[in-house]
Structure formats: structure tokens, C-alpha cells
Design an enzyme around this catalytic site. Sequence first.
Site, PDB file in Angstrom:
ATOM      1  N   ALA A 128       0.867  -1.170   0.000  1.00  0.00           N
ATOM      2  CA  ALA A 128       0.000   0.000   0.000  1.00  0.00           C
ATOM      3  C   ALA A 128       0.909   1.227   0.000  1.00  0.00           C
ATOM      4  CB  ALA A 128      -0.867  -0.003   1.250  1.00  0.00           C
ATOM      5  N   GLY A 157       0.563  -4.967   0.880  1.00  0.00           N
ATOM      6  CA  GLY A 157      -0.650  -5.029   0.063  1.00  0.00           C
ATOM      7  C   GLY A 157      -0.412  -5.647  -1.302  1.00  0.00           C
ATOM      8  N   GLU A 189      -0.576  -9.256  -0.676  1.00  0.00           N
ATOM      9  CA  GLU A 189      -1.988  -9.576  -0.439  1.00  0.00           C
ATOM     10  C   GLU A 189      -2.771  -9.613  -1.756  1.00  0.00           C
ATOM     11  OE1 GLU A 189      -2.051  -6.416   2.670  1.00  0.00           O
ATOM     12  OE2 GLU A 189      -3.213  -7.895   3.779  1.00  0.00           O
ATOM     13  N   GLU A 207       4.582  -5.260   7.322  1.00  0.00           N
ATOM     14  CA  GLU A 207       3.796  -4.239   8.040  1.00  0.00           C
ATOM     15  C   GLU A 207       4.283  -3.991   9.460  1.00  0.00           C
ATOM     16  OE1 GLU A 207       2.494  -6.568   6.112  1.00  0.00           O
ATOM     17  OE2 GLU A 207       1.015  -5.646   4.794  1.00  0.00           O
TER      18      GLU A 207
HETATM   19  N1  COA Z   1       4.576   3.210  -0.528  1.00  0.00           N
HETATM   20  C1  COA Z   1       4.982   4.398  -1.018  1.00  0.00           C
HETATM   21  N2  COA Z   1       6.100   4.543  -1.725  1.00  0.00           N
HETATM   22  C2  COA Z   1       6.846   3.447  -1.914  1.00  0.00           C
HETATM   23  C3  COA Z   1       6.507   2.190  -1.420  1.00  0.00           C
HETATM   24  C4  COA Z   1       5.301   2.088  -0.691  1.00  0.00           C
HETATM   25  N3  COA Z   1       4.871   0.926  -0.200  1.00  0.00           N
HETATM   26  N4  COA Z   1       7.464   1.293  -1.764  1.00  0.00           N
HETATM   27  C5  COA Z   1       8.374   1.992  -2.466  1.00  0.00           C
HETATM   28  N5  COA Z   1       8.016   3.279  -2.554  1.00  0.00           N
HETATM   29  C6  COA Z   1       8.743   4.381  -3.233  1.00  0.00           C
HETATM   30  C7  COA Z   1       9.958   4.824  -2.445  1.00  0.00           C
HETATM   31  O1  COA Z   1       9.582   5.715  -1.417  1.00  0.00           O
HETATM   32  C8  COA Z   1      10.757   5.493  -3.515  1.00  0.00           C
HETATM   33  O2  COA Z   1      10.191   6.747  -3.806  1.00  0.00           O
HETATM   34  P1  COA Z   1      11.133   8.053  -4.053  1.00  0.00           P
HETATM   35  O3  COA Z   1      11.938   7.708  -5.264  1.00  0.00           O
HETATM   36  O4  COA Z   1      10.153   9.156  -4.267  1.00  0.00           O
HETATM   37  O5  COA Z   1      11.954   8.195  -2.804  1.00  0.00           O
HETATM   38  C9  COA Z   1      10.499   4.591  -4.738  1.00  0.00           C
HETATM   39  O6  COA Z   1       9.287   3.901  -4.456  1.00  0.00           O
HETATM   40  C10 COA Z   1      11.577   3.579  -4.995  1.00  0.00           C
HETATM   41  O7  COA Z   1      11.778   2.805  -3.814  1.00  0.00           O
HETATM   42  P2  COA Z   1      13.204   2.626  -3.107  1.00  0.00           P
HETATM   43  O8  COA Z   1      12.964   2.326  -1.650  1.00  0.00           O
HETATM   44  O9  COA Z   1      14.102   3.761  -3.409  1.00  0.00           O
HETATM   45  O10 COA Z   1      13.743   1.332  -3.857  1.00  0.00           O
HETATM   46  P3  COA Z   1      14.716   0.194  -3.314  1.00  0.00           P
HETATM   47  O11 COA Z   1      15.041  -0.650  -4.494  1.00  0.00           O
HETATM   48  O12 COA Z   1      15.819   0.801  -2.515  1.00  0.00           O
HETATM   49  O13 COA Z   1      13.821  -0.662  -2.262  1.00  0.00           O
HETATM   50  C11 COA Z   1      11.825  -1.805  -1.527  1.00  0.00           C
HETATM   51  C12 COA Z   1      12.680  -1.364  -2.711  1.00  0.00           C
HETATM   52  C13 COA Z   1      10.559  -2.399  -2.098  1.00  0.00           C
HETATM   53  C14 COA Z   1      12.572  -2.864  -0.688  1.00  0.00           C
HETATM   54  C15 COA Z   1      11.497  -0.576  -0.621  1.00  0.00           C
HETATM   55  O14 COA Z   1      10.970   0.455  -1.439  1.00  0.00           O
HETATM   56  C16 COA Z   1      10.491  -0.851   0.491  1.00  0.00           C
HETATM   57  O15 COA Z   1      10.843  -1.435   1.511  1.00  0.00           O
HETATM   58  N6  COA Z   1       9.226  -0.399   0.284  1.00  0.00           N
HETATM   59  C17 COA Z   1       8.203  -0.461   1.294  1.00  0.00           C
HETATM   60  C18 COA Z   1       7.698  -1.874   1.487  1.00  0.00           C
HETATM   61  C19 COA Z   1       6.617  -1.923   2.545  1.00  0.00           C
HETATM   62  O16 COA Z   1       6.846  -1.692   3.726  1.00  0.00           O
HETATM   63  N7  COA Z   1       5.426  -2.277   2.108  1.00  0.00           N
HETATM   64  C20 COA Z   1       4.319  -2.485   2.992  1.00  0.00           C
HETATM   65  C21 COA Z   1       3.399  -1.336   2.973  1.00  0.00           C
HETATM   66  S1  COA Z   1       2.009  -1.714   3.982  1.00  0.00           S
END
Ligand code: COA
Length: 258
Positions: free
Chosen positions: A65, A110, A113, A133
Site C-alpha cells: 500500500a 498489500g 496480499e 507491516e
Molecule cells: N509506498 C509508497 N512509496 C513506496 C513504497 C510504498 N509501499 N514502496 C516503495 N516506494 C517508493 C519509495 O519511497 C521510492 O520513492 P522516491 O523515489 O520518491 O523516494 C520509490 O518507491 C523507490 O523505492 P526505493 O525504496 O528507493 O527502492 P529500493 O530498491 O531501494 O527498495 C523496496 C525497494 C521495495 C525494498 C522498498 O521500497 C520498500 O521497503 N518499500 C516499502 C515496502 C513496505 O513496507 N510495504 C508495505 C506497505 S504496507
Amino acid sequence: MYQTLLTSLEDNILIITINRPDKMNAINNTVMTELAAVIDEVYSNDDVRSAIITGAGTKAFVAGADITEFLGLTIEEGNALAKKGQDTFQKIEDCPKPVVAAVNGFALGGGHELAMACHIRVASENAKFGQPEVNLGLLPGYGGTQRLVQLIGKGRAIEMMITANMIDANTALQYGLVNHVVPQEELLNKAKSILAISNSKAPLAIAKCIEAANAVFDETKNGYEVEMTGFGNCFGTEDMKEGTAAFLEKRKAAFKGK
Ligand code: COA
């Protein structure tokens, strides 16, 4: 036309691509609203026999999400967010036409999910699955606590949820979370090849298979009764007459979904 989704219809398969690659295809409110709308289209469009859900780019299926929309929400707003996600994903699970998740990278929160709400999951070799989460002080809210236990068992599901650890594609295969793991460039073709087979079968019978399988996890239903009723009703369909006649006449059946 959708703002956050790309769609294309190929061989009666609606390919739905969540298209926010710069945000790892995170599900914001618009994505969730549009997912519900596109699934309605899958239900109602006779040209659509099945669907694939995937993410744009090569890094992420959906990384969860959209966390930026969580800031400042009240308890009631949190409940409403979960309700909208649960209802949308339930609509996917209940879809009478097969829906395959083609998991092309991170499937987190999400996004995981969403993949679990689909009937079948195929993954690329770089796919990663997780419910992170608890890192945010939350738990899965779009049906994940339930479907993860259903799909991989309670012990593995709780370990994934309480550690927030990701699993790779081969572990997901070993857990039975995904049906197939293929190189990324073959992912869509793998999903399409499964659906090309099911698209050639009897649509009403397929819908009944999905309904009966879903009934296993629905405590308001008796799955054996759902199966029996579905089986019986098939005898009233043109497709059942066609399918059995074609077998006996040693020819290929031409199903009409009637
Ligand atoms: N919500 C909002 N933005 C998100 C996102 C999310 N769930 N997941 C990634 N993004 C955004 C990042 O903030 C970043 O945005 P920016 O360029 O404006 O800073 C962009 O997507 C790229 O992500 P980044 O973290 O730089 O890539 P990465 O390759 O270093 O890491 C992940 C990838 C997926 C491991 C990492 O983005 C992450 O942990 N995301 C969140 C996962 C999460 O907790 N999901 C559960 C939500 S309930």
C-alpha cells in the site's frame, strides 16, 4: 481509461498492469479504486475469459500500500482503508474467471496480499515476497493474515508476518505460494500459456471450480454442497452436452459459456 493501470486484451486475456513504476507500483487510493473497476470489467465483459495482474517495470510487482497515504489516519479511517482493500481483493478472489498474478519483482504488504487474492501465482526468478507491516507498526490489512495462513500454513505465515522477512521465489515455490518460477522475460508468456489452456475449456464449469475451491475457506458455506450444486447445474448447460458429445465423437469441443 485508467490513470494508474494499463490494460490490454490479448486472446481473451485481460492483462492488467499496475503502472506506478517510480513508486514500485504502490497501491494508493486511486489504484485500489481502479483495481475494483477493472475487476468489474473482467466480470462483465464477455470478451474477457481470464485476467493477468502484473506490475510495470522489472523491479516490483507491487511494493505494498502507498505508505504516504497512511500518515495522520484515524482509527476509523484505518478501518475504512482495510475494508476497501479487503472488499476489492475479495472481488478478485470471487471472480468467476481465472485471475493469475504474474509476480515480476517485489510483492510486499498489500502487493503480496493482492497476489494472494489471485487464483494462481507465477513468479519471475527475482520475485520477493513479504509482509513487512510490523516494520510500520501495522499488520496486513487487505486479507493477508487470512490468505497467507491458507496458502502456506500457520507457522510459516506467522514467521513471515512477525519477522517481516522476505522470501525469495524458490522458497515461495517450495512453500506452495507460487505455482511456477520462470526467468523474468518468460513470465507473461507462462501466465498466458496457463490461461490459454483454461480459456479453451468450459467457462461455466471453470467458474464452478473456483467457487467450490473458495468455499473451502468460507465458514458460511459447505464446500461439498457448493460442489454438488455446481456439478448438478452443469448438466443443464449446453457446454456440458457439447463437451461430452465432443468426447464421444472424438472431436474438439466448442464451448460457448452457456
Ligand atoms: N509506498 C509508497 N512509496 C513506496 C513504497 C510504498 N509501499 N514502496 C516503495 N516506494 C517508493 C519509495 O519511497 C521510492 O520513492 P522516491 O523515489 O520518491 O523516494 C520509490 O518507491 C523507490 O523505492 P526505493 O525504496 O528507493 O527502492 P529500493 O530498491 O531501494 O527498495 C523496496 C525497494 C521495495 C525494498 C522498498 O521500497 C520498500 O521497503 N518499500 C516499502 C515496502 C513496505 O513496507 N510495504 C508495505 C506497505 S504496507
